[in-house]
Design a protein around this motif. Structure first.
Motif, PDB file in Angstrom:
ATOM      1  N   PHE A 247       0.808  -1.220   0.000  1.00  0.00           N
ATOM      2  CA  PHE A 247       0.000   0.000   0.000  1.00  0.00           C
ATOM      3  C   PHE A 247       0.840   1.269   0.000  1.00  0.00           C
ATOM      4  O   PHE A 247       0.350   2.345  -0.344  1.00  0.00           O
ATOM      5  CB  PHE A 247      -0.930   0.009   1.227  1.00  0.00           C
ATOM      6  N   TRP A 248       2.102   1.155   0.379  1.00  0.00           N
ATOM      7  CA  TRP A 248       2.928   2.344   0.526  1.00  0.00           C
ATOM      8  C   TRP A 248       3.723   2.660  -0.728  1.00  0.00           C
ATOM      9  O   TRP A 248       4.460   3.639  -0.765  1.00  0.00           O
ATOM     10  CB  TRP A 248       3.869   2.178   1.720  1.00  0.00           C
ATOM     11  N   LEU A 249       3.594   1.843  -1.767  1.00  0.00           N
ATOM     12  CA  LEU A 249       4.234   2.174  -3.039  1.00  0.00           C
ATOM     13  C   LEU A 249       3.383   3.172  -3.808  1.00  0.00           C
ATOM     14  O   LEU A 249       2.150   3.145  -3.731  1.00  0.00           O
ATOM     15  CB  LEU A 249       4.434   0.917  -3.885  1.00  0.00           C
ATOM     16  N   PRO A 250       4.013   4.066  -4.586  1.00  0.00           N
ATOM     17  CA  PRO A 250       3.237   5.083  -5.306  1.00  0.00           C
ATOM     18  C   PRO A 250       2.428   4.531  -6.467  1.00  0.00           C
ATOM     19  O   PRO A 250       1.493   5.177  -6.935  1.00  0.00           O
ATOM     20  CB  PRO A 250       4.328   6.040  -5.824  1.00  0.00           C
ATOM     21  N   ALA A 251       2.774   3.340  -6.968  1.00  0.00           N
ATOM     22  CA  ALA A 251       2.047   2.758  -8.090  1.00  0.00           C
ATOM     23  C   ALA A 251       1.992   1.248  -7.914  1.00  0.00           C
ATOM     24  O   ALA A 251       2.729   0.665  -7.109  1.00  0.00           O
ATOM     25  CB  ALA A 251       2.739   3.117  -9.417  1.00  0.00           C
ATOM     26  N   ALA A 252       1.101   0.609  -8.670  1.00  0.00           N
ATOM     27  CA  ALA A 252       0.979  -0.837  -8.591  1.00  0.00           C
ATOM     28  C   ALA A 252       2.302  -1.494  -8.957  1.00  0.00           C
ATOM     29  O   ALA A 252       3.025  -1.037  -9.847  1.00  0.00           O
ATOM     30  CB  ALA A 252      -0.121  -1.316  -9.528  1.00  0.00           C
ATOM     31  N   ASP A 253       2.618  -2.584  -8.249  1.00  0.00           N
ATOM     32  CA  ASP A 253       3.888  -3.264  -8.442  1.00  0.00           C
ATOM     33  C   ASP A 253       3.624  -4.659  -9.001  1.00  0.00           C
ATOM     34  O   ASP A 253       2.551  -5.233  -8.792  1.00  0.00           O
ATOM     35  CB  ASP A 253       4.610  -3.361  -7.092  1.00  0.00           C
ATOM     36  N   ALA A 254       4.629  -5.214  -9.717  1.00  0.00           N
ATOM     37  CA  ALA A 254       4.466  -6.529 -10.345  1.00  0.00           C
ATOM     38  C   ALA A 254       4.098  -7.596  -9.328  1.00  0.00           C
ATOM     39  O   ALA A 254       3.349  -8.534  -9.636  1.00  0.00           O
ATOM     40  CB  ALA A 254       5.743  -6.908 -11.082  1.00  0.00           C
ATOM     41  N   GLN A 255       4.616  -7.474  -8.102  1.00  0.00           N
ATOM     42  CA  GLN A 255       4.346  -8.499  -7.104  1.00  0.00           C
ATOM     43  C   GLN A 255       2.891  -8.522  -6.645  1.00  0.00           C
ATOM     44  O   GLN A 255       2.467  -9.457  -5.966  1.00  0.00           O
ATOM     45  CB  GLN A 255       5.262  -8.313  -5.903  1.00  0.00           C
ATOM     46  N   GLU A 256       2.120  -7.511  -7.038  1.00  0.00           N
ATOM     47  CA  GLU A 256       0.703  -7.471  -6.685  1.00  0.00           C
ATOM     48  C   GLU A 256      -0.195  -7.971  -7.816  1.00  0.00           C
ATOM     49  O   GLU A 256      -1.417  -7.967  -7.666  1.00  0.00           O
ATOM     50  CB  GLU A 256       0.302  -6.041  -6.326  1.00  0.00           C
ATOM     51  N   ASP A 257       0.388  -8.407  -8.920  1.00  0.00           N
ATOM     52  CA  ASP A 257      -0.384  -8.818 -10.090  1.00  0.00           C
ATOM     53  C   ASP A 257      -0.975 -10.210  -9.869  1.00  0.00           C
ATOM     54  O   ASP A 257      -0.233 -11.196  -9.813  1.00  0.00           O
ATOM     55  CB  ASP A 257       0.523  -8.814 -11.322  1.00  0.00           C
ATOM     56  N   PRO A 258      -2.300 -10.345  -9.760  1.00  0.00           N
ATOM     57  CA  PRO A 258      -2.889 -11.664  -9.507  1.00  0.00           C
ATOM     58  C   PRO A 258      -2.559 -12.689 -10.589  1.00  0.00           C
ATOM     59  O   PRO A 258      -2.444 -13.887 -10.286  1.00  0.00           O
ATOM     60  CB  PRO A 258      -4.400 -11.378  -9.459  1.00  0.00           C
ATOM     61  N   ALA A 259      -2.400 -12.243 -11.827  1.00  0.00           N
ATOM     62  CA  ALA A 259      -2.113 -13.192 -12.909  1.00  0.00           C
ATOM     63  C   ALA A 259      -0.785 -13.907 -12.675  1.00  0.00           C
ATOM     64  O   ALA A 259      -0.646 -15.103 -12.983  1.00  0.00           O
ATOM     65  CB  ALA A 259      -2.096 -12.466 -14.253  1.00  0.00           C
ATOM     66  N   ARG A 260       0.197 -13.202 -12.143  1.00  0.00           N
ATOM     67  CA  ARG A 260       1.488 -13.837 -11.852  1.00  0.00           C
ATOM     68  C   ARG A 260       1.353 -14.871 -10.740  1.00  0.00           C
ATOM     69  O   ARG A 260       1.912 -15.966 -10.815  1.00  0.00           O
ATOM     70  CB  ARG A 260       2.514 -12.775 -11.451  1.00  0.00           C
ATOM     71  N   HIS A 261       0.617 -14.523  -9.702  1.00  0.00           N
ATOM     72  CA  HIS A 261       0.416 -15.457  -8.602  1.00  0.00           C
ATOM     73  C   HIS A 261      -0.370 -16.685  -9.057  1.00  0.00           C
ATOM     74  O   HIS A 261      -0.105 -17.806  -8.597  1.00  0.00           O
ATOM     75  CB  HIS A 261      -0.292 -14.761  -7.450  1.00  0.00           C
ATOM     76  N   ASP A 262      -1.325 -16.488  -9.968  1.00  0.00           N
ATOM     77  CA  ASP A 262      -2.108 -17.618 -10.464  1.00  0.00           C
ATOM     78  C   ASP A 262      -1.221 -18.649 -11.164  1.00  0.00           C
ATOM     79  O   ASP A 262      -1.500 -19.851 -11.108  1.00  0.00           O
ATOM     80  CB  ASP A 262      -3.194 -17.129 -11.426  1.00  0.00           C
ATOM     81  N   VAL A 263      -0.170 -18.183 -11.840  1.00  0.00           N
ATOM     82  CA  VAL A 263       0.744 -19.123 -12.482  1.00  0.00           C
ATOM     83  C   VAL A 263       1.405 -20.012 -11.431  1.00  0.00           C
ATOM     84  O   VAL A 263       1.490 -21.235 -11.588  1.00  0.00           O
ATOM     85  CB  VAL A 263       1.815 -18.369 -13.308  1.00  0.00           C
ATOM     86  N   LEU A 264       1.867 -19.412 -10.333  1.00  0.00           N
ATOM     87  CA  LEU A 264       2.500 -20.190  -9.279  1.00  0.00           C
ATOM     88  C   LEU A 264       1.496 -21.127  -8.610  1.00  0.00           C
ATOM     89  O   LEU A 264       1.807 -22.300  -8.339  1.00  0.00           O
ATOM     90  CB  LEU A 264       3.128 -19.251  -8.249  1.00  0.00           C
TER      91      LEU A 264
END
Length: 332
Positions: A247-264
């Motif tokens: 929440f403290w980053l100024p913009a969305a970060d890759a680690q928050e991308d649900p599509a990436r987590h879905d692959v794992l």
């Protein structure tokens, strides 16, 4: 607990730091002592005896700041109808209760491994095990900044660099722990490190949505499972991590991308489908159902569980679920 490497992924809010280290006395109390006795008597799985475990008060949805009220059950009052009755009334199956856990002869041996999020979760499991010494023993072997995907270079912030120090941590720390502890279940959890941009043989950075990245995930995670069994693990459980809320980053970060987590998550499911000794524990769904995804009490930095939250989660849900995994009762 073995801490192998510390890499700061991004700057976290002031005062947060590494707040999840377990108490040394609890670590000692929860440590694994190998006992060659079986977990249960051969006939115990047919009995109705339940294992009683100590709970942590208050329950997790209060302790970690969920403000979602508990909804009442819907009324069972029948609704009048003018339609003709069916010739054969439909049969509705009653809700099923989880299969009872048989009485244990000895504590379940659990080894938790992964990155710093596994370490933070393990802090709660250690506390739960220390409170329930007849039910479980827990040890944590983790490598903050590392995952189970090997080799290459990865993007960390604005830097692209080799993954220093991570390629040997599994061989040097995880497998020796498994050989010594003979765990009934190895519990694995990784969040960001195995889904951020990475490259191996190309100039172009890849993501988990690219075929070569996915193939490497499949191969390295399959090797992890197979090698764990070869070294003495009885069962293996992948924990679906709650997606980060940085929440403290100024913009969305890759680690928050649900599509990436879905692959794992898909890697976990494929391995579980291929081997009935492998289970997937949906901690992410349980976490979401209790309204904790954006709780700064549960995860002060949006990534790592606070010790009290991890302890409550372990007492209310995860501890018993891992006992079920060890007994082959997961999902039953």
């Amino acid at each position: 607990t073995a801490v192998v490497l510390a890499i700061v992924m991004v700057s976290v809010p002031a005062g947060v730091g590494n707040y999840w280290n377990p108490d040394a006395d609890l670590v000692e109390a929860a440590a694994i002592e190998v006992d060659e006795a079986p977990l249960v008597l051969p006939s115990a799985s047919q009995s109705g005896t339940n294992v009683t475990v100590a709970s942590t008060d208050p329950p997790v949805d209060t302790a970690v700041g969920s403000d979602e009220p508990t909804e009442p059950m819907p009324s069972a009052t029948p609704v009048p109808s003018t339609a003709a009755p069916p010739t054969a009334p439909a049969t509705v199956a009653p809700p099923t209760s989880p299969a009872p856990i048989p009485e244990l002869i000895r504590p379940v041996r659990i080894v938790v491994t992964g990155d710093s999020t596994a370490e933070a979760l393990g802090t709660g499991l250690v506390q739960w095990a220390a409170a329930n010494p007849d039910v479980a023993q827990v040890e944590v072997v983790s490598a903050p900044g590392c995952g189970f995907l090997l080799g290459g270079e990865r993007r960390t912030g604005d830097t692209i660099a080799p993954v220093e120090g991570c390629d040997r941590w599994i061989d040097e720390f995880v497998y020796p722990t498994i050989e010594r502890a003979e765990p009934d279940v190895v519990v694995s959890m990784v969040s960001s490190w195995d889904i951020i941009d990475r490259r191996w043989d190309t100039e172009q950075l890849l993501t988990p949505l690219d075929a070569d990245f996915r193939n490497r995930l499949d191969a390295d995670y399959e090797r992890l499972v197979d090698d764990s069994f070869e070294r003495g693990a009885t069962r293996f459980a992948f924990v679906r991590h709650p997606i980060q809320d940085v929440f403290w980053l100024p913009a969305a970060d890759a680690q928050e991308d649900p599509a990436r987590h879905d692959v794992l998550y898909g890697v976990y499911e494929r391995l579980a489908s291929a081997d009935d000794r492998v289970d997937v524990v949906a901690l992410d769904r349980w976490f979401t159902e209790r309204g904790l995804d954006r709780s700064e009490v549960a995860r002060p930095d949006g990534i790592h569980l606070a010790p009290d939250a991890a302890a409550d989660i372990s007492a209310e849900y995860l501890g018993e679920e891992l006992v079920r995994v060890a007994l082959g009762l997961a999902g039953s």
